[in-house]
Design a protein around this motif. Structure first.
Motif, PDB file in Angstrom:
ATOM      1  N   GLU A  47      20.849  15.384  44.733  1.00  0.00           N
ATOM      2  CA  GLU A  47      19.465  15.719  44.440  1.00  0.00           C
ATOM      3  C   GLU A  47      19.386  16.622  43.208  1.00  0.00           C
ATOM      4  OE1 GLU A  47      15.677  17.573  46.859  1.00  0.00           O
ATOM      5  OE2 GLU A  47      17.621  17.325  47.868  1.00  0.00           O
ATOM      6  N   LEU A  48      20.333  17.561  43.183  1.00  0.00           N
ATOM      7  CA  LEU A  48      20.392  18.498  42.069  1.00  0.00           C
ATOM      8  C   LEU A  48      20.560  17.740  40.750  1.00  0.00           C
ATOM      9  CD1 LEU A  48      20.512  21.519  41.423  1.00  0.00           C
ATOM     10  CD2 LEU A  48      22.994  21.380  41.576  1.00  0.00           C
ATOM     11  N   ARG A  49      21.487  16.809  40.787  1.00  0.00           N
ATOM     12  CA  ARG A  49      21.729  16.013  39.587  1.00  0.00           C
ATOM     13  C   ARG A  49      20.493  15.261  39.161  1.00  0.00           C
ATOM     14  NH1 ARG A  49      27.309  12.826  40.043  1.00  0.00           N
ATOM     15  NH2 ARG A  49      28.604  14.599  40.648  1.00  0.00           N
ATOM     16  N   ARG A  50      19.847  14.698  40.175  1.00  0.00           N
ATOM     17  CA  ARG A  50      18.666  13.911  39.863  1.00  0.00           C
ATOM     18  C   ARG A  50      17.600  14.780  39.229  1.00  0.00           C
ATOM     19  NH1 ARG A  50      16.385  11.809  44.380  1.00  0.00           N
ATOM     20  NH2 ARG A  50      18.414  12.058  45.375  1.00  0.00           N
ATOM     21  N   GLU A  51      17.417  15.951  39.813  1.00  0.00           N
ATOM     22  CA  GLU A  51      16.430  16.879  39.265  1.00  0.00           C
ATOM     23  C   GLU A  51      16.767  17.214  37.817  1.00  0.00           C
ATOM     24  OE1 GLU A  51      13.663  18.525  40.308  1.00  0.00           O
ATOM     25  OE2 GLU A  51      13.542  17.309  42.134  1.00  0.00           O
ATOM     26  N   LEU A  52      18.050  17.520  37.620  1.00  0.00           N
ATOM     27  CA  LEU A  52      18.501  17.894  36.275  1.00  0.00           C
ATOM     28  C   LEU A  52      18.224  16.770  35.279  1.00  0.00           C
ATOM     29  CD1 LEU A  52      21.917  19.711  36.684  1.00  0.00           C
ATOM     30  CD2 LEU A  52      19.964  20.491  35.362  1.00  0.00           C
ATOM     31  N   ALA A  53      18.560  15.571  35.710  1.00  0.00           N
ATOM     32  CA  ALA A  53      18.411  14.436  34.804  1.00  0.00           C
ATOM     33  C   ALA A  53      16.950  14.198  34.467  1.00  0.00           C
ATOM     34  CB  ALA A  53      19.009  13.182  35.438  1.00  0.00           C
ATOM     35  N   ALA A  54      16.074  14.571  35.426  1.00  0.00           N
ATOM     36  CA  ALA A  54      14.665  14.253  35.241  1.00  0.00           C
ATOM     37  C   ALA A  54      13.944  15.254  34.336  1.00  0.00           C
ATOM     38  CB  ALA A  54      13.973  14.176  36.602  1.00  0.00           C
ATOM     39  N   ILE A  55      14.610  16.380  34.056  1.00  0.00           N
ATOM     40  CA  ILE A  55      13.951  17.387  33.219  1.00  0.00           C
ATOM     41  C   ILE A  55      13.801  16.855  31.798  1.00  0.00           C
ATOM     42  CG2 ILE A  55      14.151  19.696  32.220  1.00  0.00           C
ATOM     43  CD1 ILE A  55      15.838  20.477  34.613  1.00  0.00           C
TER      44      ILE A  55
ATOM     45  N   VAL B  59      23.222   4.209  39.458  1.00  0.00           N
ATOM     46  CA  VAL B  59      21.926   3.634  39.829  1.00  0.00           C
ATOM     47  C   VAL B  59      20.858   4.735  39.880  1.00  0.00           C
ATOM     48  CG1 VAL B  59      20.627   2.380  41.584  1.00  0.00           C
ATOM     49  CG2 VAL B  59      23.006   1.784  41.136  1.00  0.00           C
ATOM     50  N   GLU B  60      21.200   5.861  40.473  1.00  0.00           N
ATOM     51  CA  GLU B  60      20.231   6.953  40.562  1.00  0.00           C
ATOM     52  C   GLU B  60      19.809   7.434  39.177  1.00  0.00           C
ATOM     53  OE1 GLU B  60      22.097   9.915  42.947  1.00  0.00           O
ATOM     54  OE2 GLU B  60      21.719   8.861  44.842  1.00  0.00           O
ATOM     55  N   TYR B  61      20.785   7.552  38.318  1.00  0.00           N
ATOM     56  CA  TYR B  61      20.520   8.041  36.967  1.00  0.00           C
ATOM     57  C   TYR B  61      19.568   7.102  36.236  1.00  0.00           C
ATOM     58  CZ  TYR B  61      21.681  10.149  32.416  1.00  0.00           C
ATOM     59  OH  TYR B  61      21.641  10.782  31.210  1.00  0.00           O
ATOM     60  N   LEU B  62      19.876   5.793  36.334  1.00  0.00           N
ATOM     61  CA  LEU B  62      19.027   4.799  35.672  1.00  0.00           C
ATOM     62  C   LEU B  62      17.614   4.822  36.253  1.00  0.00           C
ATOM     63  CD1 LEU B  62      21.516   1.820  35.451  1.00  0.00           C
ATOM     64  CD2 LEU B  62      20.253   2.754  33.518  1.00  0.00           C
ATOM     65  N   HIS B  63      17.535   5.092  37.543  1.00  0.00           N
ATOM     66  CA  HIS B  63      16.238   5.082  38.212  1.00  0.00           C
ATOM     67  C   HIS B  63      15.418   6.309  37.838  1.00  0.00           C
ATOM     68  CE1 HIS B  63      13.367   5.666  41.538  1.00  0.00           C
ATOM     69  NE2 HIS B  63      13.343   4.336  41.579  1.00  0.00           N
ATOM     70  N   ASP B  64      16.068   7.446  37.837  1.00  0.00           N
ATOM     71  CA  ASP B  64      15.325   8.705  37.759  1.00  0.00           C
ATOM     72  C   ASP B  64      15.050   9.173  36.347  1.00  0.00           C
ATOM     73  OD1 ASP B  64      15.362   8.697  40.437  1.00  0.00           O
ATOM     74  OD2 ASP B  64      17.059  10.081  40.648  1.00  0.00           O
ATOM     75  N   ASN B  65      15.930   8.830  35.422  1.00  0.00           N
ATOM     76  CA  ASN B  65      15.760   9.358  34.077  1.00  0.00           C
ATOM     77  C   ASN B  65      14.604   8.651  33.382  1.00  0.00           C
ATOM     78  OD1 ASN B  65      16.048  10.100  31.381  1.00  0.00           O
ATOM     79  ND2 ASN B  65      18.245  10.437  31.684  1.00  0.00           N
ATOM     80  N   PRO B  66      13.560   9.406  33.019  1.00  0.00           N
ATOM     81  CA  PRO B  66      12.395   8.755  32.420  1.00  0.00           C
ATOM     82  C   PRO B  66      12.728   8.081  31.080  1.00  0.00           C
ATOM     83  CG  PRO B  66      12.185  11.151  32.342  1.00  0.00           C
ATOM     84  CD  PRO B  66      13.410  10.859  33.146  1.00  0.00           C
ATOM     85  N   ARG B  67      13.813   8.524  30.450  1.00  0.00           N
ATOM     86  CA  ARG B  67      14.209   7.903  29.185  1.00  0.00           C
ATOM     87  C   ARG B  67      14.772   6.497  29.420  1.00  0.00           C
ATOM     88  NH1 ARG B  67      18.603   7.587  26.682  1.00  0.00           N
ATOM     89  NH2 ARG B  67      19.795   8.893  28.104  1.00  0.00           N
ATOM     90  N   LEU B  68      15.155   6.236  30.692  1.00  0.00           N
ATOM     91  CA  LEU B  68      15.735   4.933  30.999  1.00  0.00           C
ATOM     92  C   LEU B  68      14.761   4.113  31.833  1.00  0.00           C
ATOM     93  CD1 LEU B  68      19.275   6.254  31.844  1.00  0.00           C
ATOM     94  CD2 LEU B  68      18.633   4.945  29.836  1.00  0.00           C
ATOM     95  N   SER B  69      14.840   4.262  33.123  1.00  0.00           N
ATOM     96  CA  SER B  69      14.014   3.499  34.085  1.00  0.00           C
ATOM     97  C   SER B  69      13.737   2.090  33.579  1.00  0.00           C
ATOM     98  CB  SER B  69      12.706   4.229  34.408  1.00  0.00           C
ATOM     99  OG  SER B  69      11.948   4.423  33.249  1.00  0.00           O
TER     100      SER B  69
ATOM    101  N   ALA C  20      20.327   3.122  26.248  1.00  0.00           N
ATOM    102  CA  ALA C  20      19.262   2.262  26.763  1.00  0.00           C
ATOM    103  C   ALA C  20      17.910   2.970  26.631  1.00  0.00           C
ATOM    104  CB  ALA C  20      19.530   1.912  28.216  1.00  0.00           C
ATOM    105  N   THR C  21      16.851   2.188  26.536  1.00  0.00           N
ATOM    106  CA  THR C  21      15.490   2.728  26.491  1.00  0.00           C
ATOM    107  C   THR C  21      14.680   2.023  27.585  1.00  0.00           C
ATOM    108  OG1 THR C  21      14.376   1.079  25.138  1.00  0.00           O
ATOM    109  CG2 THR C  21      15.739   2.685  23.972  1.00  0.00           C
ATOM    110  N   PRO C  22      13.434   2.470  27.834  1.00  0.00           N
ATOM    111  CA  PRO C  22      12.650   1.805  28.882  1.00  0.00           C
ATOM    112  C   PRO C  22      12.420   0.315  28.602  1.00  0.00           C
ATOM    113  CG  PRO C  22      11.685   3.914  28.324  1.00  0.00           C
ATOM    114  CD  PRO C  22      12.766   3.678  27.334  1.00  0.00           C
ATOM    115  N   ALA C  23      12.633  -0.129  27.361  1.00  0.00           N
ATOM    116  CA  ALA C  23      12.410  -1.547  27.069  1.00  0.00           C
ATOM    117  C   ALA C  23      13.695  -2.364  27.139  1.00  0.00           C
ATOM    118  CB  ALA C  23      11.786  -1.693  25.686  1.00  0.00           C
TER     119      ALA C  23
END
Ligand SMILES: Nc1ncnc2c1ncn2[C@@H]1O[C@H](COP(=O)(O)OP(=O)(O)OP(=O)(O)O)[C@@H](O)[C@H]1O
Ligand SMILES: [Mg+2]
Length: 813
Positions: free
Chosen positions: A784-792, A675-685, A647-650
């Motif tokens: 939280e750790l996962r979220r941080e990791l995913a967001a890098i 849900v968290e992954y989709l929310h936090d990952n800037p490649r997705l959101s 998936a991409t932001p579009a």
């Protein structure tokens, strides 16, 4: 049996139908495989080494049996007797046809509303090449794409036959060879003229297709071949799961009011690959908007006469058309001017462009209608297709034959009179042909020029040179006539082939006009509106409806719902609600509205504003893939992984009860992490709709800014629940599962017991309170750790920053 084995050796991968008398027999493993597919009994006959399995089909009905084998994806070789049987001698046999699902041309095997793709695909690391050819229409599409997108592209094409390794190796994948073949076939120097210079893998795949066609002796006329290179950027990729989940096939049935098979194929193609170019979408939308009632009916009436112009033209150009098909082609072309006028009358750009693509063929129409009788025979070999007066030579043959027959008919009377022999008779037999017969008693009075041929007990038989001459005229006339007709038909075929390219682009335009008119008709019928397409990331639908569910519950009974996904105000919805409330329906309806809009269709809503979507991803419902070796849960997770990876932001992501295929805690944890992954990952959101029975997930909205809760409402009165199907803000707290079970008719004491168990469980409340429960499977810091990791963003990080980040992360544990 030697004949059998040599035929089999030449076509080892085909089921061999071997002609013996009135039957086509199938032997050995072929028989074991074919018998169940054909629904006939497998028998056997004694042989040297045990019994020989066999089955057979009557020769006159072979087509329908072969059709079943092709439908099952099998290749069929037909071995025929090539000389009349004579006793005591082995008849000669030869494989006369090889039919494969992707190369058949006969109308009986082709679905008029589907393209019949023969596809070759080849991957080399990250890149793949693909060539798809529809031999029945002469269309060939090349496409080079990232390997990750190959499966979706194959799903879209729904190939009748796929050549991939190891077959590909047999037909030699080789880009250089492919390039050479394409160049010689098309007579072009640079592949750039078909847009394929940067697509060596696709060109290699095209080489495989061409090689395969040659191997199976499939005629392909370069003049009717249209090759184009497709970029996957130009259209939305829909994977097999999404096509199935959204029931795109049923949507096609609903939308298709096409009056020609070309139109149906075009519409199918549009629905299976929606556009991503806003201009192209607007062009279609404007055309659909303009085709109001009166114009649409007029256009449809004009198009109706055109039949399957594409396949007719393609068959005629390859010299395969029967006389009847040539006449059909002629009638179709005769209605072109009316269609052109209708289409060109509007002001929508696309309609005018398409009208301009319709090339009228007055000369060809005049020629064909002059040449062919009104209702010519359906077989190529049958005589009587050519209209008298068209060809002097044919007329001469016919009149010579007619006058010779007349002469023969009058001969008996004339000779009796001339010779005075009352018993003189004219007869015919196979050995001598025509003869004159006179009884012995009157033989003396026979004229001198009679030549005696045979003496019988009853009389003498004679011939005369003139008799033999006339006889030759009559007997040869049929052959001469057939030969001349064939010449004329071949010439007509060449005349069609000469304008083959124009005919095919005309047909393509017809298809588009028909598809547009069809979409306009559906829009009018079902009260759909024109969507607004923007380049943003929003999705605003008011009064949206599910086109298929609406039809099944009746128009007045469907409850319309709004959808608002906006980057700032939240573009992720966690949807809760009881069983049967309408969650899945709502999710699918949003996806279908986007899909329809990007096909250039109107949509079932009061209004819709749609920021262009690059892909729709769905994960809906439970099904397993036992044949593919995957359990229900494995399929669910594989599909989810596919979404998260691509998936991409579009994109638009629709997830229905992810995690329900496993135990509650595992499922809940996975659902929340997704849900968290989709929310936090800037490649997705990306825009996301997530339906779930895990009411605990509604707490996510408090922590994640772009997540909103919505629920489908029910009205509760005492023990009675009624489903309102209305989506409103907020989260639900109950599932009413037992209520639905009761509605479904489970025994009442079972329902009573279930209520009792529920009450007990609820008194223990193992899943509550939500806060505790959510942490159950995840260590407190882990999420939280996962979220941080995913967001890098890894590619943005210098080594030093990476090290610093690592320290920071360790601090979190
Ligand atoms: N908006 C609507 N208007 C009218 N009827 C609807 C609507 N939405 C759903 N329905 C009806 O309700 C039925 C169930 O809908 P759906 O499958 O979407 O429920 P669900 O919430 O996903 O249930 P479950 O939790 O069991 O999966 C549909 O088959 C349809 O008949
Ligand atoms: Mg559901």
């Amino acid at each position: 049996m030697r004949q059998y084995w040599s035929a089999k050796a030449a076509h080892p991968d085909a089921i061999l139908l071997f002609r013996m008398g009135d039957f086509y027999e199938i032997f050995f493993d072929d028989a074991k495989e074919a018998a169940p597919l054909l629904g006939i009994t497998l028998t056997s006959r004694p042989a040297k080494d045990g019994r020989l399995p066999m089955c057979g089909v009557p020769h006159h009905a072979w087509q329908s049996y072969v059709g079943r084998l092709l439908k099952a994806g099998r290749k069929v070789a037909i071995c025929d007797q090539t000389e009349p049987p004579m006793s005591g001698k082995l008849v000669a046999r030869e494989v006369t046809r090889v039919l494969t699902p992707g190369t058949v041309l006969d109308d009986v095997y082709l679905d008029p509303s589907k393209s019949n793709w023969l596809v070759a695909a080849w991957s080399s690391g990250d890149e793949s090449g693909l060539a798809a050819c529809d031999v029945s229409t002469g269309e060939m599409q090349l496409c080079q794409l990232p390997t990750t997108g190959l499966t979706a592209e194959l799903d879209r094409l729904q190939a009748a036959e796929l050549l991939s390794p190891p077959d590909v190796e047999r037909y030699r994948f080789d880009p250089a060879r492919g390039r050479h073949r394409l160049r010689t076939l098309l007579g072009i120097h640079f592949l750039a003229s078909i847009g394929a210079e940067g697509a060596p893998l696709a060109v290699g795949a095209a080489g495989v297709v061409l090689e395969y066609l040659e191997h199976n002796r499939v005629p392909l006329d370069p003049r009717s071949l249209r090759i184009s290179t497709r970029s996957i950027e130009s259209s939305m990729q829909l994977d097999a799961a999404t096509l199935r989940n959204l029931e795109v096939g049923a949507l096609f049935e609903l939308c298709c009011r096409c009056v020609t098979p070309v139109g149906a194929r075009c519409l199918r193609r549009w629905l299976w690959s929606p556009l991503r170019d806003p201009e192209a979408i607007e062009l279609r939308l404007s055309a659909v908007a303009e085709l109001t009632d009166a114009e649409r009916l007029e256009l449809a009436a004009a198009l109706r006469g055109l039949g399957d112009l594409e396949r007719l033209a393609s068959r005629a150009a390859s010299g395969l058309a029967t006389p009847r098909e040539l006449a059909q082609l002629c009638r179709a072309l005769a209605t072109l001017p009316a269609a052109k006028v209708c289409a060109g009358a509007g002001s929508a750009l696309l309609l005018r462009q398409l009208a301009a693509d319709l090339t009228e063929q007055p000369e060809l129409v005049a020629l064909l209608s002059r040449a062919l009788v009104d209702d010519p025979p359906a077989q190529v070999s049958a005589a009587g297709a050519i209209r008298p007066g068209y060809d002097a030579q044919l007329d001469a043959i016919a009149s010579a034959s007619a006058s010779a027959r007349e002469w023969l008919a009058g001969l008996e009377a004339a000779e009796r009179e001339r010779t005075g022999i009352k018993s003189l008779k004219v007869g015919y037999n196979r050995v001598f042909g025509y003869y004159l017969e006179v009884s012995h008693s009157q033989a003396a009075g026979v004229p001198e020029h009679y030549i005696r041929k045979q003496t019988l007990t009853g009389g003498e038989r004679y011939i005369t040179p003139e008799l033999k001459e006339r006889e030759a005229v009559v007997l040869n006339a049929d052959q001469d006539r057939a030969a001349r007709e064939q010449e004329i038909l071949a010439e007509l075929g060449r005349r069609v082939a000469a304008v083959g390219r124009e005919l095919l682009s005309t047909a393509a335009a017809i298809g588009q006009l028909d598809a547009l008119a069809s979409l306009a008709a559906t829009a009018a019928d079902c009260e759909w509106v024109r969507p607004l397409i923007s380049s943003g990331r929003e999705l605003n639908i008011s009064g949206g409806r599910h086109p298929l569910v609406e039809r099944s519950v009746g128009t007045g009974n469907f409850v319309a719902n709004d959808t608002q996904l906006e980057p700032e105000r939240g573009n992720m919805v966690v949807l809760t609600g009881p069983n049967m409330a309408g969650k899945s329906t709502y999710l699918r309806q949003v996806a279908l509205i986007v899909l329809l809009a990007q096909c250039g269709s109107f949509v079932p809503a009061r209004s819709a504003r749609i920021g262009l979507v690059d892909r729709i991803f769905t994960r809906v419902g439970a099904h397993d893939d036992l044949a593919g070796g995957m359990s229900t849960f494995m399929v669910e997770m594989t599909e989810t992984a596919n979404i998260l990876n691509h998936a991409t932001p579009a994109s638009l992501v629709v997830l229905d009860e992810v995690g329900r295929g496993t135990s509650t805690y595992d499922g809940l944890s996975i659902a929340q992490a997704v849900v968290e992954y989709l929310h936090d990952n800037p490649r997705l959101s990306c825009r996301t709709l997530f339906a779930t029975h895990y009411h605990e997930l509604t707490t996510l909205a408090e922590r994640l800014p772009r997540v909103r809760n919505e629920r489908v409402e029910v009205a509760e009165e005492g023990n009675q629940v009624s489903f309102l199907h209305k989506v409103v803000p907020g989260g639900a707290d109950r599932s009413y599962g037992i209520h639905v079970a009761a509605l479904a008719g489970l025994p009442s004491h079972l329902i009573a017991r279930a209520r009792q168990i529920l009450a007990e469980l609820e008194s223990h409340r193992p899943l509550e309170p939500a806060a505790q429960q959510l942490g159950l499977d995840l260590q407190p810091g882990e999420a939280e750790l996962r979220r941080e990791l995913a967001a890098i963003e890894l590619d943005q990080l210098s080594p030093l920053e990476a090290l610093r980040k690592l320290y920071e992360l360790r601090g979190l544990t």
